[in-house]
Motif scaffolding. Structure first.
Motif, PDB file in Angstrom:
ATOM      1  N   UNK A 161       0.816  -1.220   0.000  1.00  0.00           N
ATOM      2  CA  UNK A 161       0.000   0.000   0.000  1.00  0.00           C
ATOM      3  C   UNK A 161       0.847   1.266   0.000  1.00  0.00           C
ATOM      4  N   UNK A 162       2.134   1.155   0.234  1.00  0.00           N
ATOM      5  CA  UNK A 162       2.986   2.346   0.261  1.00  0.00           C
ATOM      6  C   UNK A 162       2.830   3.157  -1.031  1.00  0.00           C
ATOM      7  N   UNK A 163       2.560   2.497  -2.144  1.00  0.00           N
ATOM      8  CA  UNK A 163       2.388   3.186  -3.425  1.00  0.00           C
ATOM      9  C   UNK A 163       1.199   4.132  -3.444  1.00  0.00           C
ATOM     10  N   UNK A 164       0.178   3.811  -2.669  1.00  0.00           N
ATOM     11  CA  UNK A 164      -1.052   4.613  -2.670  1.00  0.00           C
ATOM     12  C   UNK A 164      -1.132   5.562  -1.481  1.00  0.00           C
ATOM     13  N   UNK A 165      -0.084   5.605  -0.687  1.00  0.00           N
ATOM     14  CA  UNK A 165      -0.113   6.419   0.532  1.00  0.00           C
ATOM     15  C   UNK A 165       1.116   7.334   0.547  1.00  0.00           C
ATOM     16  N   UNK A 166       1.078   8.395  -0.286  1.00  0.00           N
ATOM     17  CA  UNK A 166       2.285   9.213  -0.463  1.00  0.00           C
ATOM     18  C   UNK A 166       2.772   9.887   0.814  1.00  0.00           C
ATOM     19  N   UNK A 167       1.917   9.988   1.831  1.00  0.00           N
ATOM     20  CA  UNK A 167       2.380  10.580   3.089  1.00  0.00           C
ATOM     21  C   UNK A 167       3.573   9.802   3.641  1.00  0.00           C
ATOM     22  N   UNK A 168       3.688   8.533   3.261  1.00  0.00           N
ATOM     23  CA  UNK A 168       4.770   7.686   3.781  1.00  0.00           C
ATOM     24  C   UNK A 168       6.121   8.011   3.165  1.00  0.00           C
ATOM     25  N   UNK A 169       6.114   8.678   2.033  1.00  0.00           N
ATOM     26  CA  UNK A 169       7.390   8.988   1.374  1.00  0.00           C
ATOM     27  C   UNK A 169       7.624  10.496   1.271  1.00  0.00           C
ATOM     28  N   UNK A 170       6.809  11.268   1.981  1.00  0.00           N
ATOM     29  CA  UNK A 170       7.013  12.716   2.036  1.00  0.00           C
ATOM     30  C   UNK A 170       8.219  13.040   2.920  1.00  0.00           C
ATOM     31  N   UNK A 171       8.527  14.318   2.914  1.00  0.00           N
ATOM     32  CA  UNK A 171       9.653  14.933   3.632  1.00  0.00           C
ATOM     33  C   UNK A 171      10.248  14.160   4.786  1.00  0.00           C
ATOM     34  N   UNK A 172      11.553  14.080   4.773  1.00  0.00           N
ATOM     35  CA  UNK A 172      12.254  13.523   5.938  1.00  0.00           C
ATOM     36  C   UNK A 172      13.000  14.606   6.695  1.00  0.00           C
ATOM     37  N   UNK A 173      13.033  15.821   6.180  1.00  0.00           N
ATOM     38  CA  UNK A 173      13.757  16.900   6.856  1.00  0.00           C
ATOM     39  C   UNK A 173      12.904  17.478   7.965  1.00  0.00           C
TER      40      UNK A 173
END
Lengths: 180, 180
Positions: free
Chosen positions: B165-177
């Motif tokens: 599901x990571x593909x459909x949940x962009x909050x998981x790959x947003x900003x790390x700073x």
């Protein structure tokens, strides 16, 4: 952090009250603003979360438990809410979301899921076999995704108003694409 | 959306309750997780918002009103909360933030700001002259920025758990700073 059913419910149970606190009674100038054409307002997000309660997460979980390991999910309609919620108020939608979520969590609790059930699988229309555990984790993250979206979309209504502060407020230049 | 003082207070007054609904009583596994080294947990964000109440937004607004147009803001310490809140509980911080915010909104109301005052300026250490209007708008957006951050940082604790599901949940790959 590994999946844990109680820790998942910790979040799922809080989302309706968090959205009510953030959005309840808010004027349309905040709740109806979007990030541009074909993107969600805060009002749209609450409608989308209602659709999730009625057609997505728990219906798919129930299908996994009821059917064999080849249970195939119905595709999900991201825009069902658009026609459904014409003439509704935001406060009305917030109340409906809270009622639906409470009923779904009661149903989830009634299943008394154990490790074997959480490993059962269904077939997602895009990425194939997924476990019930992954589906429930995605439900949690989906809530948080949309809480973040509501805050971001509201923030962007003040894009011009902050003047030079835009440099220090990256939420104002984040994603413009709609997300589900 | 143009700046409007009442519309700004609409958001500022809701943030403490929204964070209490989202975070109150939540286990550390959700509230203490970060996005990686030198990034904020939900606990850190609440501490940072307390710092904002005590040292940033209203103190700078008061300086603009009290001093001439060359009122120079003190630089803001993004990490004051780290030493300040050792051994505090999240619920304690949430209560403190709510008290400080309520007092600041009472003070803001007592100023009965009109258009002329909202056009007064101070000197920001990074980007120079800013109006009181821009400062108050930035206070609103800063709240929403950090509500979005709390939801995103919590979501990332389930990065592995959601599987495909990571593909459909962009909050998981947003900003790390880290962001302030």
């Amino acid at each position: 952090m590994d999946f844990n059913l109680d820790r998942s419910v910790d979040v799922l149970v809080r989302t309706p009250a968090a959205l009510q606190a953030l959005l309840g009674g808010l004027p349309d100038s905040w709740s109806r603003g979007t990030e541009g054409p074909d993107t969600f307002s805060a009002f749209d997000v609450v409608g989308h979360l209602i659709d999730g309660e009625e057609t997505d997460w728990m219906p798919r979980a129930a299908l996994i438990l009821a059917a064999g390991s080849d249970a195939r999910f119905e595709p999900y309609d991201r825009f069902r809410h658009r026609a459904r919620n014409v003439n509704r108020s935001l406060d009305d939608l917030l109340d409906e979301f809270a009622r639906l979520r409470a009923a779904n969590l009661e149903l989830l609790h009634s299943w008394r899921l154990g490790p074997a059930q959480l490993e059962r699988t269904g077939i997602h229309p895009t990425f194939g076999a997924v476990t019930l555990r992954q589906l429930l984790a995605a439900w949690v993250v989906h809530d948080l995704e949309h809480v973040a979206q509501v805050a971001r979309v509201m923030a962007k209504q003040y894009f011009e108003a902050v003047g030079p502060w835009v440099r220090f407020l990256p939420v104002l230049t984040d994603h413009e694409r709609p997300r589900s």
